[in-house]
Write a protein that holds these residues in place. Structure first.
Motif, PDB file in Angstrom:
ATOM      1  N   THR A 126      44.709  50.955  47.704  1.00  0.00           N
ATOM      2  CA  THR A 126      43.694  50.996  46.631  1.00  0.00           C
ATOM      3  C   THR A 126      43.548  49.389  46.006  1.00  0.00           C
ATOM      4  O   THR A 126      42.684  49.088  45.446  1.00  0.00           O
ATOM      5  N   ASN A 127      44.895  48.718  45.596  1.00  0.00           N
ATOM      6  CA  ASN A 127      44.874  47.575  45.054  1.00  0.00           C
ATOM      7  C   ASN A 127      44.235  46.465  45.998  1.00  0.00           C
ATOM      8  O   ASN A 127      43.107  45.616  45.683  1.00  0.00           O
ATOM      9  N   ALA A 128      44.000  46.865  47.390  1.00  0.00           N
ATOM     10  CA  ALA A 128      43.641  46.002  48.454  1.00  0.00           C
ATOM     11  C   ALA A 128      42.083  46.047  48.191  1.00  0.00           C
ATOM     12  O   ALA A 128      41.381  45.066  48.421  1.00  0.00           O
ATOM     13  N   ALA A 129      41.619  47.564  48.041  1.00  0.00           N
ATOM     14  CA  ALA A 129      40.149  47.763  48.083  1.00  0.00           C
ATOM     15  C   ALA A 129      39.723  46.862  46.683  1.00  0.00           C
ATOM     16  O   ALA A 129      38.528  46.247  46.814  1.00  0.00           O
ATOM     17  N   MET A 130      40.084  47.000  45.670  1.00  0.00           N
ATOM     18  CA  MET A 130      39.783  46.404  44.561  1.00  0.00           C
ATOM     19  C   MET A 130      39.642  44.881  44.715  1.00  0.00           C
ATOM     20  O   MET A 130      38.891  44.300  44.098  1.00  0.00           O
ATOM     21  N   SER A 131      40.707  44.311  45.259  1.00  0.00           N
ATOM     22  CA  SER A 131      40.811  42.806  45.544  1.00  0.00           C
ATOM     23  C   SER A 131      39.747  42.630  46.327  1.00  0.00           C
ATOM     24  O   SER A 131      39.026  41.439  46.168  1.00  0.00           O
TER      25      SER A 131
END
Length: 222
Positions: free
Chosen positions: A141-146
């Protein structure tokens, strides 16, 4: 009285509270800070000054062809790509795409994932193959936001009308070699892969859609 200490969000660079577990500006989950806050709360409830450690990385057994495992799959696709190809020469477009893919793969690797393949203007990434962590869903999820923020920044710098839409799913997959002879390569197959691709298709530009099962995995941690 609540502390007014602040710090910079690692994804959007906006100012947030030092103890925030989610950025109010970009919506990113701040994994390490979230774990620290959870640990502190558990310690308080148990009336002990010794906090429990954050979820450790668990080295998975060596992958074998056809092995089934729990994994998190991410698909990120570009909106506006067709129009961009009409406005730029092929060589210029190749350089643009290489820069964009470098940004996106960097976000995946930063959060412990691996790029599985590039499909046209789409990136497929996987967590849980080779090394499994209990917080893989949050990492993805954090990768997607980044990825969204990196794409937005790059598009603005290059004056391109490009945006990213992302789908993420967690589930059982089969990892192994697929293809005939010289074209064979390692990848993952399963309903979770298909669901992530469908979620990506349905997500509006600039947004991330996650599966119900993945949402449950995140709530388990929090």
């Amino acid at each position: 009285m609540e502390s007014m200490e602040t710090r910079e969000c690692p994804f959007c660079a906006e100012t947030i509270k030092a103890r925030a577990i989610k950025c109010k500006h970009c919506g990113s989950l701040l994994t390490e800070q979230a774990m620290a806050r959870l640990v502190d709360e558990l310690a308080r409830l148990k009336s002990t000054s010794r906090p429990e450690p954050a979820p450790p990385a668990v080295q998975a057994a060596a992958d074998s062809t056809g092995a089934a495992r729990l994994a998190t799959i991410l698909f990120a696709d570009m909106s506006g790509f067709t129009q961009a190809t009409r406005e730029h020469e092929p060589e210029e477009m190749r350089e643009i795409m290489n820069a964009l893919f470098s940004d996106l793969s960097g976000a995946v690797e930063k959060f412990g994932g691996r790029v599985d393949k590039y499909i046209g203007d789409c990136v497929m990434a996987v967590w849980g193959i080779g090394e499994t962590r209990t917080d893989d869903a949050i990492r993805a999820t954090n990768a997607a936001m980044s990825m969204l923020h990196r794409m937005k920044g790059r598009a603005e710098r290059l004056s391109l009308s490009l945006a990213l839409h992302v789908g993420v799913s967690t589930g059982r997959v089969v990892f192994g070699t697929v293809g005939a002879d010289r074209d064979a390569r390692e990848t993952v197959l399963g309903d979770a892969v298909n669901l992530a691709a469908r979620l990506c298709d349905k997500a509006p530009a600039g947004q991330v859609y996650v599966s119900e099962k993945m949402s449950a995995k995140i709530l388990e941690i929090f």
